[in-house]
Design a protein around this motif. Structure first.
Motif, PDB file in Angstrom:
ATOM      1  N   ASP A   1       6.480  -1.432  -4.118  1.00 37.81           N
ATOM      2  CA  ASP A   1       5.939  -0.179  -4.671  1.00 37.81           C
ATOM      3  C   ASP A   1       4.571  -0.422  -5.290  1.00 37.81           C
ATOM      4  N   ALA A   2       4.478  -1.504  -6.046  1.00 35.10           N
ATOM      5  CA  ALA A   2       3.225  -1.772  -6.760  1.00 35.10           C
ATOM      6  C   ALA A   2       2.107  -2.122  -5.776  1.00 35.10           C
ATOM      7  N   ILE A   3       2.428  -2.833  -4.713  1.00 31.46           N
ATOM      8  CA  ILE A   3       1.407  -3.170  -3.705  1.00 31.46           C
ATOM      9  C   ILE A   3       0.947  -1.889  -2.994  1.00 31.46           C
ATOM     10  N   ARG A   4       1.912  -1.005  -2.744  1.00 33.55           N
ATOM     11  CA  ARG A   4       1.549   0.270  -2.092  1.00 33.55           C
ATOM     12  C   ARG A   4       0.602   1.087  -2.964  1.00 33.55           C
ATOM     13  N   GLU A   5       0.783   0.968  -4.269  1.00 30.39           N
ATOM     14  CA  GLU A   5      -0.116   1.703  -5.175  1.00 30.39           C
ATOM     15  C   GLU A   5      -1.511   1.105  -5.196  1.00 30.39           C
ATOM     16  N   LEU A   6      -1.580  -0.210  -5.013  1.00 32.01           N
ATOM     17  CA  LEU A   6      -2.878  -0.885  -5.120  1.00 32.01           C
ATOM     18  C   LEU A   6      -3.633  -0.970  -3.793  1.00 32.01           C
ATOM     19  N   GLY A   7      -2.897  -1.083  -2.692  1.00 32.00           N
ATOM     20  CA  GLY A   7      -3.543  -1.287  -1.391  1.00 32.00           C
ATOM     21  C   GLY A   7      -3.673   0.014  -0.620  1.00 32.00           C
ATOM     22  N   GLU A   8      -4.694   0.064   0.249  1.00 32.29           N
ATOM     23  CA  GLU A   8      -4.895   1.298   1.015  1.00 32.29           C
ATOM     24  C   GLU A   8      -4.072   1.296   2.298  1.00 32.29           C
ATOM     25  N   SER A   9      -3.807   0.103   2.828  1.00 22.87           N
ATOM     26  CA  SER A   9      -3.077   0.036   4.087  1.00 22.87           C
ATOM     27  C   SER A   9      -1.982  -1.022   3.992  1.00 22.87           C
ATOM     28  N   VAL A  10      -0.769  -0.549   3.776  1.00 24.92           N
ATOM     29  CA  VAL A  10       0.341  -1.489   3.555  1.00 24.92           C
ATOM     30  C   VAL A  10       1.488  -1.160   4.508  1.00 24.92           C
ATOM     31  N   THR A  11       1.925  -2.167   5.243  1.00 25.78           N
ATOM     32  CA  THR A  11       3.122  -1.989   6.073  1.00 25.78           C
ATOM     33  C   THR A  11       4.199  -2.921   5.533  1.00 25.78           C
ATOM     34  N   TYR A  12       5.463  -2.656   5.920  1.00 19.33           N
ATOM     35  CA  TYR A  12       6.547  -3.471   5.362  1.00 19.33           C
ATOM     36  C   TYR A  12       7.612  -3.764   6.419  1.00 19.33           C
ATOM     37  N   ALA A  13       8.068  -5.000   6.422  1.00 17.05           N
ATOM     38  CA  ALA A  13       9.241  -5.374   7.228  1.00 17.05           C
ATOM     39  C   ALA A  13      10.161  -6.178   6.316  1.00 17.05           C
ATOM     40  N   SER A  14      11.428  -5.780   6.289  1.00 16.74           N
ATOM     41  CA  SER A  14      12.302  -6.409   5.295  1.00 16.74           C
ATOM     42  C   SER A  14      12.600  -7.859   5.624  1.00 16.74           C
TER      43      SER A  14
END
Ligand code: BGC
Length: 728
Positions: A358-371
């Motif tokens: 969540d915090a990275i998504r708030e700070l970065g403009e382009s964030v993808t995630y794979a669990s």
């Protein structure tokens, strides 16, 4: 704190005060105005249980802020971090009506396998002690009492309730006791908790030498000794040895044993009164729940301190900090479901949990995630500028109650890291774990490693801030990361066998061994990178009398960001007649510097910084001679050093017939006279250097016989007279 005298109480009433009313409370005697008090774990947040009680963290507890566990606080190298944690928990304790918080734990990390390493600060006693002092002072300033644990030499979980730690006196004094000593003498904790194990055959709970001779007579402890939960084996010997309060309550069986022992004359009632007085003094701490704590504010503290704990181990190609515009692939379950504390009695029910994702998504403009595993992770990594893999150990892998048998990361995680690193342009690994994990097999494949250890409930946000450079990393390793488990000095003697664990490595614990034996490690004790750079210059060391010294050094922030630097002061010497480690940490200070800022830092090296524990004299001794004071970026990387010569202690040994030839001839008073008595009697061969080398270690008893065969003899009264003379 008010003190209440035990006068007017019956023997039965007094005995009842010496064990718990239940799992977490002491006994009350309302008619006598003696209140009950509540004790709760500790050490990185409150675990107050209102319903089912247990000491293994199985049953739930009331929610409380989960601060970074001690493993992280250790890596901060910052007494201010420890103090903020202590104070914040102290405030929650007051608000919850908890009089004593069961922490901090100051046991030394002897082996990376110990299941409770996450609850302890360091492999180094000075660092552990300094942080514990700050924590206890700050907590007690808020009105809650601390319980320093587990006294003593409780460095493993395997067989912890019975194992006998076989440790020599010098090692005990130089490695395993100093953190306790420091916190007792400097912070005056309300209580000390004895450990479960035996020390040289005697249960800690019945160990008079530890609980009375050392703790009270040598260190002046005037608080209360409480048992670890269930650590009392034999109540009366425990009481006599100095164990005041048995916890939890036993339904009165221990009390009955005490009463019977007094009635039979086996136990002096004065011993009961002494412990009762200490329980009453503790009861004087009973305070109704008071003051409000703001959970948001506590959470904010938890985040701020967490940011000062993580250690940047590696940062090739300046991969970190991330820029807000980079395309970031976040990979790994721990990013969304963080691992932030350990299992067992210290387990806190957090008020909330921040996730790094969540915090990275708030700070970065382009964030993808794979669990996690395989294809998906590799795919998102390939598309991004940088992949950030969250890896580590789960709570199942390490906990109170058992030790690990490996320092490896789970194989699936190693595979994941390697697969991602092969596909991505740049790779960062963020680690979450309580005990050291091996970096081998994947270390060279990745660009950066940010070691978060366990950062508490706000750790996710703290990690995101560190990754993006909102905060500059400033943690340093409080324990060495070996290349192989087998390299650890305790390897062959951990966790022991047949009920005994032999501390065969002696004082050579952690970096003390690696540096002395020149065994390479992956990252040494004290290592930690920053996004800025620091330069150290102008080291001066000045002897200040009494075998102490002051050290001054100038530190400059030569980079472009504000940052924190740890000045690490080590002492190296060959002056002592015993085997001492290549160097030992003797002082440190963490300072904050703006870009371009320069500061002169002054530290004190007291007498103890140069001393070793002499088992024959049962005291600390400074040997006369040269001491090299070193400034290190870590225990392995020395950047400046200066010599100081100390007068030391002049110890004139008392000779006996079993003292060696070398000791006799080397004796400052007796040696010359002995030489004169023998002069002219022995031939040249017998005074040659080779001859002397061969007989140097021979006791005088044998030497005189050997000389008699050769027709050389001393007057009959000579030796007794010279022995008397050696007494000064
Ligand atoms: C632990 C202590 C703890 C106590 C109470 C024991 O199992 O060793 O550290 O304070 O339980 O929960």
């Amino acid at each position: 704190m008010t003190s209440i005298e035990p006068t007017g109480l019956s023997l039965e009433q007094k005995a009842s005060l010496l064990s718990g009313r239940d799992f977490w409370h002491t006994e009350a005697i309302e008619v006598a105005g003696i209140p009950s008090i509540l004790l709760s774990d500790g050490p990185h947040g409150l675990r107050r249980q209102d319903n089912a009680a247990d000491n293994l963290g199985v049953h739930d507890s009331v929610s409380a802020t989960c601060f970074p566990p001690s493993v992280a606080v250790g890596s901060s190298w910052d007494p201010e971090v420890a103090a903020r944690v202590g104070a914040a928990i102290g405030r929650e304790a007051r608000a919850a009506g908890v009089s004593v918080v069961l922490g901090p734990g100051v046991n030394i990390k002897r082996s990376p396998l110990c299941g409770r390493n996450f609850e302890y600060y360091s492999e180094d006693p000075l660092l552990s002690g300094a942080l514990a002092v700050a924590y206890v002072r700050a907590m007690q300033a808020e009105g809650a009492g601390a319980s320093v644990k587990h006294f003593a030499a409780n460095n493993q979980e395997t067989d912890r309730m019975r194992v006998s730690v076989e440790v020599d006196e010098r090692t005990l004094h130089e490695i395993y006791l100093p953190a306790f000593e420091r916190v007792v003498t400097e912070a005056h904790p309300a209580t000390v908790m004895c450990s479960y194990n035996r020390v040289n055959g005697v249960y800690a709970s019945q160990n008079r030498r530890l609980l009375t001779d050392v703790l009270r007579d040598e260190w002046g402890f005037d608080g209360l000794v409480v048992s670890d939960w269930g650590a009392v084996n034999d109540r009366v010997p425990a009481l006599t040895a100095g164990l005041d309060l048995e916890m939890p309550g036993t339904g009165g069986s221990g009390d009955a044993e005490i009463v019977a022992a007094v009635r039979s004359g086996e136990l002096d009632e004065a011993v009961v009164d002494r412990s009762v007085r200490r329980v009453l003094a503790l009861a004087g701490r009973a305070l109704p729940p008071s003051g409000d704590v703001d959970p948001d504010e506590q959470h904010r503290v938890a985040k701020e301190v967490a940011a000062g704990c993580a250690v940047l181990l590696k940062n090739d190609r300046d991969t970190l900090p991330l820029t807000t515009r980079s395309a970031v692939a976040v990979i790994g379950e721990f990013a969304a479901n963080p691992r932030f504390q350990g299992g067992g009695s210290s387990h806190v029910n957090p008020t909330r949990v921040d996730t790094a994702l969540d915090a990275i998504r708030e700070l970065g403009e382009s964030v993808t995630y794979a669990s996690g595993l395989a294809d998906n992770a590799v795919e998102v990594a390939r598309e991004a500028d940088v992949a950030v893999v969250f890896a580590g150990l789960s709570e199942r892998d390490e906990s109170e109650g058992f030790d690990r048998d490996t320092i490896g990361l789970p194989a699936a995680q190693v595979e994941l890291i390697k697969a991602v690193a092969a596909a991505s342009t740049r790779t960062v690994v963020v680690l979450s774990h309580g005990g050291v994990v091996s970096l081998e097999g994947w270390h060279d494949d990745v660009d950066s490693i940010l070691d978060g250890w366990l950062l508490g409930q706000a750790g996710g946000r703290a990690l995101a801030d560190l990754l993006f450079g909102v905060t500059n990393p400033s943690g340093h390793l409080a324990e060495s990361i070996p290349l192989r488990l087998q390299d650890n000095p305790s390897y062959l003697n951990f966790p022991g066998e047949s009920g005994h664990v032999r501390y065969g490595e002696g004082v050579m614990v952690g970096y003390r061994y690696y540096e002395t034996a020149e065994v390479a490690v992956r990252y040494p004790f004290g290592h930690g990178l920053s996004y800025t750079t620091f330069e150290t210059a102008g080291l001066t060391v000045t002897a200040t009398g009494d075998d102490s010294a002051t050290v001054a050094v100038t530190v400059t922030n030569t980079g472009t960001r504000a940052g924190k630097h740890v000045v690490q002061v080590y002492v190296a010497t060959n002056a002592a007649p015993v085997r001492t480690p290549a160097r030992e940490l003797r002082a440190f200070a963490k300072i904050s510097l703006e870009p371009g800022e320069t500061r002169r830092v002054e530290l004190t090296l007291d007498r103890r910084s140069f001393a070793w524990y002499d088992v024959e004299l049962s005291r600390w001794v400074v040997s006369p001679g040269d001491y090299t004071v070193q400034i290190g970026r870590s225990a392995a990387h020395i950047v400046a050093e200066a010599l100081v010569t100390l007068a030391g202690d002049v110890i004139i040994p008392v000779l006996s017939i079993d003292s060696t030839v070398e000791e006799w001839f080397g004796h400052p008073i007796v040696g010359p006279e002995l030489g004169e008595l023998l002069a002219g009697q022995s031939d040249r061969a017998e005074s040659s250097a080779d001859w002397m080398r061969m007989v140097a270690s021979m006791p005088m008893r044998q030497f005189t016989k050997l000389m008699a065969y050769r027709g050389v003899s001393l007057p009959t009264d000579a030796l007794p007279r010279l022995i008397e003379l050696s007494k000064g």
